[in-house]
Design a protein around this motif. Structure first.
Motif, short mmCIF file in Angstrom:
data_model
loop_
_atom_site.label_atom_id
_atom_site.label_comp_id
_atom_site.label_asym_id
_atom_site.label_seq_id
_atom_site.Cartn_x
_atom_site.Cartn_y
_atom_site.Cartn_z
N ALA A 164 -4.18 -10.56 5.86
CA ALA A 164 -3.79 -9.30 6.50
C ALA A 164 -3.28 -8.30 5.46
N LEU A 165 -2.56 -8.81 4.45
CA LEU A 165 -2.05 -7.93 3.40
C LEU A 165 -3.20 -7.33 2.59
N TYR A 166 -4.22 -8.15 2.29
CA TYR A 166 -5.38 -7.67 1.55
C TYR A 166 -6.12 -6.58 2.35
N GLU A 167 -6.28 -6.82 3.63
CA GLU A 167 -6.96 -5.85 4.49
C GLU A 167 -6.15 -4.54 4.57
N PHE A 168 -4.83 -4.70 4.63
CA PHE A 168 -3.95 -3.51 4.70
C PHE A 168 -4.08 -2.67 3.43
N LEU A 169 -4.12 -3.33 2.26
CA LEU A 169 -4.26 -2.59 1.00
C LEU A 169 -5.62 -1.91 0.91
N CYS A 170 -6.66 -2.57 1.44
CA CYS A 170 -8.00 -1.96 1.42
C CYS A 170 -8.04 -0.68 2.25
N ARG A 171 -7.31 -0.69 3.35
CA ARG A 171 -7.30 0.49 4.22
C ARG A 171 -6.34 1.57 3.70
N LEU A 172 -5.27 1.12 3.04
CA LEU A 172 -4.26 2.07 2.56
C LEU A 172 -4.71 2.78 1.30
N ILE A 173 -5.33 2.04 0.38
CA ILE A 173 -5.72 2.60 -0.92
C ILE A 173 -7.24 2.77 -0.95
N PRO A 174 -7.72 3.99 -1.09
CA PRO A 174 -9.18 4.21 -1.15
C PRO A 174 -9.81 3.47 -2.34
N HIS A 175 -10.98 2.88 -2.10
CA HIS A 175 -11.77 2.18 -3.13
C HIS A 175 -11.06 0.95 -3.70
N PHE A 176 -9.99 0.47 -3.03
CA PHE A 176 -9.26 -0.70 -3.55
C PHE A 176 -10.16 -1.94 -3.58
N GLU A 177 -10.92 -2.15 -2.50
CA GLU A 177 -11.79 -3.32 -2.42
C GLU A 177 -12.89 -3.26 -3.48
#
Length: 498
Positions: free
Chosen positions: A365-378
């Motif tokens: 859930a934390l990884y998914e949250f960072l992907c949505r919060l920070i553009p191009h994080f994934e």
């Protein structure tokens, strides 16, 4: 005994060991030792220049020395046949008198240095609820300490004794299982901090630079953060293991009259006296591995015993489940037995594992949250190999204890119970990663509380809280019990109204 305290000899017999003067001022000595050490290391020590440069520190330390000597003079004690009187506080104005018949426990501790100097620390505790710390703590001569011990245990003279001795092999296993990474880390950090105060920041920085250089060489094949994490965890656990082993080496428990006499320790020698009628509860503790192999450790809760830093209140350090029951009956023959009136089972597994399973989803859930919060994080993570490897490793490392917790909670669903019978309260529950089976005397319980949230009202369950009091409140939490069966059992035992 009044005559023995007369004259100059009596004056010193009533005072603590002279090493106490150094203990009063020890934390201030580094003010003078650091500049002195730097002069000596530079091989340019000149007494006159040293005094001129550090005269403020020298004057300050002279005052501190004077303060230490005055405290040593004003704090004194008197030994009587039936008790001890201690005059403590500033100028010895606080008087504490403890009768041996009223104490809950007494401890004698001697480290390496104290044994060389012929000194010993004595702790005496009672059930006085108004005193949060040790009722009496004195650093006195070994002779006087052993005299107090003999007076406190004189009821044991010419009485039969029943002795439990722990095997050395069992103590090694006990230390392996009860060693904590956190407690080892605290010991290590304490040592590093004290070393820093003595040697100064320059030497510390040089040491850290050399460590970092070695890490850079290893990091070619293994990520540095994994090396550091593994070193911290392994080193901290090792420190805790050695500390536990040294503390409980040679463990022996003797029942005599109404007392338990415990001795243990390889480096620091410890002797404990516990009044059996002041024991609040006995706690059989197991980890998951201990449960699988049928072994347990028995802890005892009594005011003063096991409350010192990183101490365990062991009654039987470690043995098989059957031998533990036999040893407890030997050491506590008047402890009544009680069965369980209410248990959890298959129908309660879901309630026990729901929260741990949700926690297992946190890394994803934390990884998914960072992907949505920070553009191009994934995209960045997938294109940079080091990042992808680091996040994968961290996710796996964080998931292991969470999955293990789920397995433990499944087992806890079949090992949670409560019973009230023969003036005894039996509680079986799981707290984090450890299983507890506590036998609590009802007359030593200070409070019982039953709580129910809206979901528990719907499924007919509750949480049971049982409190006992010593220096602080000790709490047992038994979760997920059937409400109607629990209240019926408590009403039958006369704890609550029908």
């Amino acid at each position: 005994m009044i005559d023995e305290y007369k004259g100059i000899g009596g004056f010193f017999r009533r005072r603590q060991h002279p090493v106490k003067i150094l203990m009063y001022i020890a934390k201030y000595l580094w003010l003078l030792l650091i500049p002195l050490a730097k002069y000596l290391i530079a091989m340019q020590f000149d007494f006159e220049n040293w005094v001129k440069t550090n005269w403020v520190d020298i004057l300050t330390l002279s005052v501190i020395f004077g303060y230490g000597i005055l405290r040593w003079v004003f704090i004194y004690f008197e030994i009587e046949e039936d008790g001890i009187i201690a005059h403590t506080g500033y100028f010895g104005i606080e008087k504490t008198q403890v009768y041996f018949s009223e104490m809950s426990s007494m401890s004698l501790c001697q480290g390496y240095i104290f044994r060389l100097l012929g000194a010993c620390t004595v702790y005496i505790d009672t059930d006085a609820k108004s005193i949060g710390n040790t009722d009496i703590r004195l650093d006195i001569s070994q002779k006087q300490a052993f005299r107090i011990y003999e007076l406190a245990t004189k009821r044991c003279r010419n009485k039969p004794k029943y002795i439990f001795n722990s095997q050395k092999r069992s103590l090694i296993i006990f230390s392996l299982l009860f060693s904590s990474t956190l407690s080892g880390m605290l010991l290590t950090l304490t040592f590093i901090y004290q070393a820093y105060r003595i040697v100064g920041r320059e030497i510390e920085e040089e040491f850290l630079t050399k460590v970092n250089t070695q890490l850079e060489k290893l990091a070619v094949h293994i990520p540095k953060y994994l090396i550091v994490a593994a070193a911290v965890v392994t080193g901290s656990w090792l420190v805790s293991f050695i500390s536990n082993l040294m503390r409980h080496w040679g463990f022996s428990c003797t029942r005599c009259a109404d007392m338990l006499l415990i001795s243990s320790g390889k480096g620091t020698k410890r002797r404990h006296v516990i009044m059996r009628d002041r024991i609040n509860f006995i706690d059989y503790q197991q980890s998951m591995f201990m449960k699988l192999f049928g072994i347990c450790s028995v802890q005892v809760h009594c005011t003063g015993y096991g409350k010192r830093r990183l101490e365990l209140s062991a009654l039987v350090p470690i043995t098989t489940n059957t031998a533990a029951e036999t040893s407890v009956r030997l050491l506590m023959p008047n402890m009544p037995t009680a069965g369980y009136d209410v248990r959890t089972g298959w129908g309660d597994v879901r309630r026990f594992v729901t929260v741990p399973l949700l926690i297992c989803l946190l890394p994803g859930a934390l990884y998914e949250f960072l992907c949505r919060l920070i553009p191009h994080f994934e995209m960045v993570v997938k294109t940079i190999p080091d990042w992808k490897s680091a996040i994968t490793n961290l996710a796996v490392i964080s998931m292991l204890p969470l999955v293990w917790l789920v397995i433990i909670k499944v087992n806890a669903a079949f090992n949670t119970a409560a019973g009230f019978e023969n003036g005894q309260c039996m509680l079986s529950y799981c707290k984090f990663y450890r299983f507890h089976r506590a036998a609590v005397r009802i007359d030593r319980i200070s409070k019982i509380k039953i709580t129910r949230n809206p979901f528990q009202r719907m499924n007919g369950t509750c949480h049971l809280y049982v409190y006992t009091s010593a220096e602080g409140s000790s709490r047992h939490v038994v979760k997920g019990l059937n409400y109607e069966r629990l209240t019926a059992a408590m009403a039958k035992a006369g704890i609550i109204d029908p």
